[in-house]
Design a protein around this motif. Structure first.
Motif, PDB file in Angstrom:
ATOM      1  N   MET A   1     -22.964 -17.248 -97.798  1.00 28.25           N
ATOM      2  CA  MET A   1     -23.773 -17.549 -98.965  1.00 28.25           C
ATOM      3  C   MET A   1     -23.865 -16.305 -99.843  1.00 28.25           C
ATOM      4  O   MET A   1     -24.168 -15.230 -99.379  1.00 28.25           O
ATOM      5  N   VAL A   2     -23.609 -16.456-101.127  1.00 31.19           N
ATOM      6  CA  VAL A   2     -23.655 -15.359-102.077  1.00 31.19           C
ATOM      7  C   VAL A   2     -25.081 -15.199-102.591  1.00 31.19           C
ATOM      8  O   VAL A   2     -25.686 -16.164-103.041  1.00 31.19           O
ATOM      9  N   THR A   3     -25.633 -13.997-102.474  1.00 30.03           N
ATOM     10  CA  THR A   3     -26.968 -13.736-103.022  1.00 30.03           C
ATOM     11  C   THR A   3     -26.917 -12.447-103.835  1.00 30.03           C
ATOM     12  O   THR A   3     -26.147 -11.541-103.526  1.00 30.03           O
ATOM     13  N   ARG A   4     -27.761 -12.385-104.850  1.00 29.46           N
ATOM     14  CA  ARG A   4     -27.884 -11.177-105.663  1.00 29.46           C
ATOM     15  C   ARG A   4     -29.326 -11.042-106.116  1.00 29.46           C
ATOM     16  O   ARG A   4     -30.103 -11.981-106.057  1.00 29.46           O
ATOM     17  N   ASP A   5     -29.635  -9.873-106.627  1.00 24.35           N
ATOM     18  CA  ASP A   5     -30.972  -9.552-107.080  1.00 24.35           C
ATOM     19  C   ASP A   5     -31.375 -10.389-108.300  1.00 24.35           C
ATOM     20  O   ASP A   5     -30.691 -10.391-109.321  1.00 24.35           O
TER      21      ASP A   5
END
Length: 159
Positions: A1-5
């Motif tokens: 899963m791609v997560t970012r701020d």
């Protein structure tokens, strides 16, 4: 899963939307500032990228060749960088995000989660609530401080 701020992505989105809206307004100088009926669909170029735009309801949707979407609806003239859960959801989904992180908590890229996260950002004093005027009164949010320079010419839309 791609997560970012989330704060970084929200700033990125707000800056991009603001630039697109200002370019659109400067290019077409619409007389109808609520529904833009006097502006045909078309394209505009922003920092070397071509964006297709079409008006809808009380706003304008912008899409680039890689299908990045910026849907600047209600209040775009009053608040060019204004955001809401729906706008943020559409943008994040278009850049392939499945989740983002704010204050150590992960939020899925859904309209419901984006609405909840924006409300929490208001509580944390990162956003302020503003109300648009006119026929289509709508509650949207502005970043208290944008990360980045509105006129730096850099690319703020790269995921």
């Amino acid at each position: 899963m791609v997560t970012r701020d989330a704060v970084q992505l929200l700033s990125q989105y707000a800056l991009l939307q603001g630039r697109l809206v200002r370019k659109f307004l400067n290019l077409y100088r619409p007389k109808d500032l609520e529904t833009f009926r006097d502006v045909p669909g078309g394209t505009l170029s922003l920092y070397g990228r071509t964006w297709t735009h079409r008006r809808h309801g009380a706003g304008v949707s912008f899409v680039d060749p890689s299908d990045v979407k910026v849907n600047a609806h209600v209040g775009m003239v009053e608040f060019p960088e204004g955001v809401d859960g729906g706008r943020l959801f559409e943008y994040l989904e278009s850049i392939g995000m499945s989740a983002i992180v704010f204050d150590g908590r992960e939020y899925g890229v859904t309209k419901q989660d984006m609405d909840r996260m924006l409300d929490e950002m208001v509580e944390g004093a990162l956003l302020r609530v503003v109300m648009t005027r006119g026929r289509f009164a709508h509650r949207i949010f502005e970043l208290v401080q944008l990360q980045g320079d509105r006129d730096d010419g850099g690319s703020v839309s790269d995921p």
